[in-house]
Design a protein around this motif. Structure first.
Motif, PDB file in Angstrom:
ATOM      1  N   LYS A  14       0.819  -1.214   0.000  1.00 58.57           N
ATOM      2  CA  LYS A  14       0.000   0.000   0.000  1.00 58.57           C
ATOM      3  C   LYS A  14       0.853   1.264   0.000  1.00 58.57           C
ATOM      4  CE  LYS A  14      -3.958  -2.039   2.345  1.00 58.57           C
ATOM      5  NZ  LYS A  14      -4.695  -2.078   3.609  1.00 58.57           N
ATOM      6  N   ALA A  15       1.885   1.276   0.821  1.00 61.74           N
ATOM      7  CA  ALA A  15       2.715   2.477   0.931  1.00 61.74           C
ATOM      8  C   ALA A  15       3.473   2.772  -0.364  1.00 61.74           C
ATOM      9  CB  ALA A  15       3.679   2.348   2.094  1.00 61.74           C
ATOM     10  N   SER A  16       4.106   1.740  -0.950  1.00 61.01           N
ATOM     11  CA  SER A  16       4.879   1.984  -2.167  1.00 61.01           C
ATOM     12  C   SER A  16       3.968   2.303  -3.347  1.00 61.01           C
ATOM     13  CB  SER A  16       5.792   0.799  -2.494  1.00 61.01           C
ATOM     14  OG  SER A  16       5.057  -0.362  -2.764  1.00 61.01           O
ATOM     15  N   PHE A  17       2.802   1.663  -3.412  1.00 57.00           N
ATOM     16  CA  PHE A  17       1.870   1.950  -4.494  1.00 57.00           C
ATOM     17  C   PHE A  17       1.333   3.369  -4.362  1.00 57.00           C
ATOM     18  CE2 PHE A  17      -2.149   1.453  -6.905  1.00 57.00           C
ATOM     19  CZ  PHE A  17      -1.603   1.017  -8.096  1.00 57.00           C
ATOM     20  N   GLY A  18       1.023   3.765  -3.135  1.00 58.30           N
ATOM     21  CA  GLY A  18       0.545   5.129  -2.890  1.00 58.30           C
ATOM     22  C   GLY A  18       1.582   6.171  -3.261  1.00 58.30           C
ATOM     23  N   TYR A  20       3.870   5.802  -5.449  1.00 59.23           N
ATOM     24  CA  TYR A  20       3.969   5.771  -6.906  1.00 59.23           C
ATOM     25  C   TYR A  20       2.842   6.575  -7.549  1.00 59.23           C
ATOM     26  CZ  TYR A  20       4.539   4.010 -11.614  1.00 59.23           C
ATOM     27  OH  TYR A  20       4.721   3.929 -12.961  1.00 59.23           O
ATOM     28  N   ILE A  21       1.634   6.436  -7.015  1.00 54.93           N
ATOM     29  CA  ILE A  21       0.504   7.219  -7.525  1.00 54.93           C
ATOM     30  C   ILE A  21       0.800   8.708  -7.367  1.00 54.93           C
ATOM     31  CG2 ILE A  21      -1.920   7.841  -7.133  1.00 54.93           C
ATOM     32  CD1 ILE A  21      -2.405   4.886  -6.395  1.00 54.93           C
ATOM     33  N   LYS A  22       1.287   9.086  -6.205  1.00 55.43           N
ATOM     34  CA  LYS A  22       1.597  10.495  -5.938  1.00 55.43           C
ATOM     35  C   LYS A  22       2.681  11.006  -6.888  1.00 55.43           C
ATOM     36  CE  LYS A  22       2.866  13.584  -2.152  1.00 55.43           C
ATOM     37  NZ  LYS A  22       3.105  13.644  -0.699  1.00 55.43           N
ATOM     38  N   LYS A  23       3.734  10.205  -7.078  1.00 55.95           N
ATOM     39  CA  LYS A  23       4.831  10.592  -7.968  1.00 55.95           C
ATOM     40  C   LYS A  23       4.316  10.813  -9.394  1.00 55.95           C
ATOM     41  CE  LYS A  23       9.034   8.639  -9.933  1.00 55.95           C
ATOM     42  NZ  LYS A  23       9.889   7.458  -9.973  1.00 55.95           N
ATOM     43  N   SER A  47      -6.324  10.828  -1.450  1.00 57.26           N
ATOM     44  CA  SER A  47      -5.416  11.040  -0.328  1.00 57.26           C
ATOM     45  C   SER A  47      -5.124   9.726   0.404  1.00 57.26           C
ATOM     46  CB  SER A  47      -6.018  12.066   0.639  1.00 57.26           C
ATOM     47  OG  SER A  47      -5.180  12.252   1.752  1.00 57.26           O
ATOM     48  N   CYS A  48      -6.143   8.914   0.609  1.00 50.70           N
ATOM     49  CA  CYS A  48      -5.962   7.602   1.265  1.00 50.70           C
ATOM     50  C   CYS A  48      -5.067   6.685   0.436  1.00 50.70           C
ATOM     51  CB  CYS A  48      -7.313   6.935   1.519  1.00 50.70           C
ATOM     52  SG  CYS A  48      -8.249   7.667   2.868  1.00 50.70           S
ATOM     53  N   PRO A  56      -6.473   1.339  -4.527  1.00 54.18           N
ATOM     54  CA  PRO A  56      -7.596   1.631  -5.416  1.00 54.18           C
ATOM     55  C   PRO A  56      -8.235   0.325  -5.883  1.00 54.18           C
ATOM     56  CG  PRO A  56      -5.516   2.516  -6.306  1.00 54.18           C
ATOM     57  CD  PRO A  56      -5.189   1.739  -5.094  1.00 54.18           C
ATOM     58  N   SER A  57      -9.493   0.391  -6.241  1.00 52.72           N
ATOM     59  CA  SER A  57     -10.162  -0.790  -6.791  1.00 52.72           C
ATOM     60  C   SER A  57      -9.554  -1.123  -8.155  1.00 52.72           C
ATOM     61  CB  SER A  57     -11.657  -0.507  -6.965  1.00 52.72           C
ATOM     62  OG  SER A  57     -11.846   0.484  -7.962  1.00 52.72           O
ATOM     63  N   GLN A  58      -9.857  -2.311  -8.643  1.00 54.50           N
ATOM     64  CA  GLN A  58      -9.374  -2.690  -9.981  1.00 54.50           C
ATOM     65  C   GLN A  58      -9.874  -1.701 -11.027  1.00 54.50           C
ATOM     66  OE1 GLN A  58     -10.666  -6.836 -10.171  1.00 54.50           O
ATOM     67  NE2 GLN A  58      -8.527  -7.378 -10.455  1.00 54.50           N
ATOM     68  N   GLU A  59     -11.113  -1.286 -10.885  1.00 55.12           N
ATOM     69  CA  GLU A  59     -11.682  -0.316 -11.828  1.00 55.12           C
ATOM     70  C   GLU A  59     -10.880   0.982 -11.813  1.00 55.12           C
ATOM     71  OE1 GLU A  59     -15.766   2.298 -12.449  1.00 55.12           O
ATOM     72  OE2 GLU A  59     -15.801   0.589 -11.090  1.00 55.12           O
TER      73      GLU A  59
END
Length: 67
Positions: A14-18, A20-23, A47-48, A56-59
């Motif tokens: 969760k942390a690394s994916f989050g 990555y999304i932010k980056k 933000s979460c 995030p969901s698959q969608e």
């Protein structure tokens, strides 16, 4: 693949994916509110994701890949 980058599933949490999304969001010059609007969701959800609280969901992962 998210935003054109292949990620190895064994390294995703969760942390690394989050992070990555932010980056990626910042690289595209988007605010959290812009991303929330593009995903048709509340800014608090984005933000979460970025804080690593939820995935995030698959969608929504599919929608992220389209942005």
């Amino acid at each position: 693949m998210v935003w054109g980058i292949k990620m190895k599933s064994e390294h995703i949490n969760k942390a690394s994916f989050g992070a990555y999304i932010k980056k990626c969001r910042k690289a595209k010059g988007m605010k959290q509110s812009d991303l929330a609007a593009a995903l048709d969701m509340h800014i608090k959800s984005v933000s979460c994701f970025e804080r690593g609280e939820t995935f995030p969901s698959q969608e929504n992962i599919f929608k992220l890949a389209q942005i």
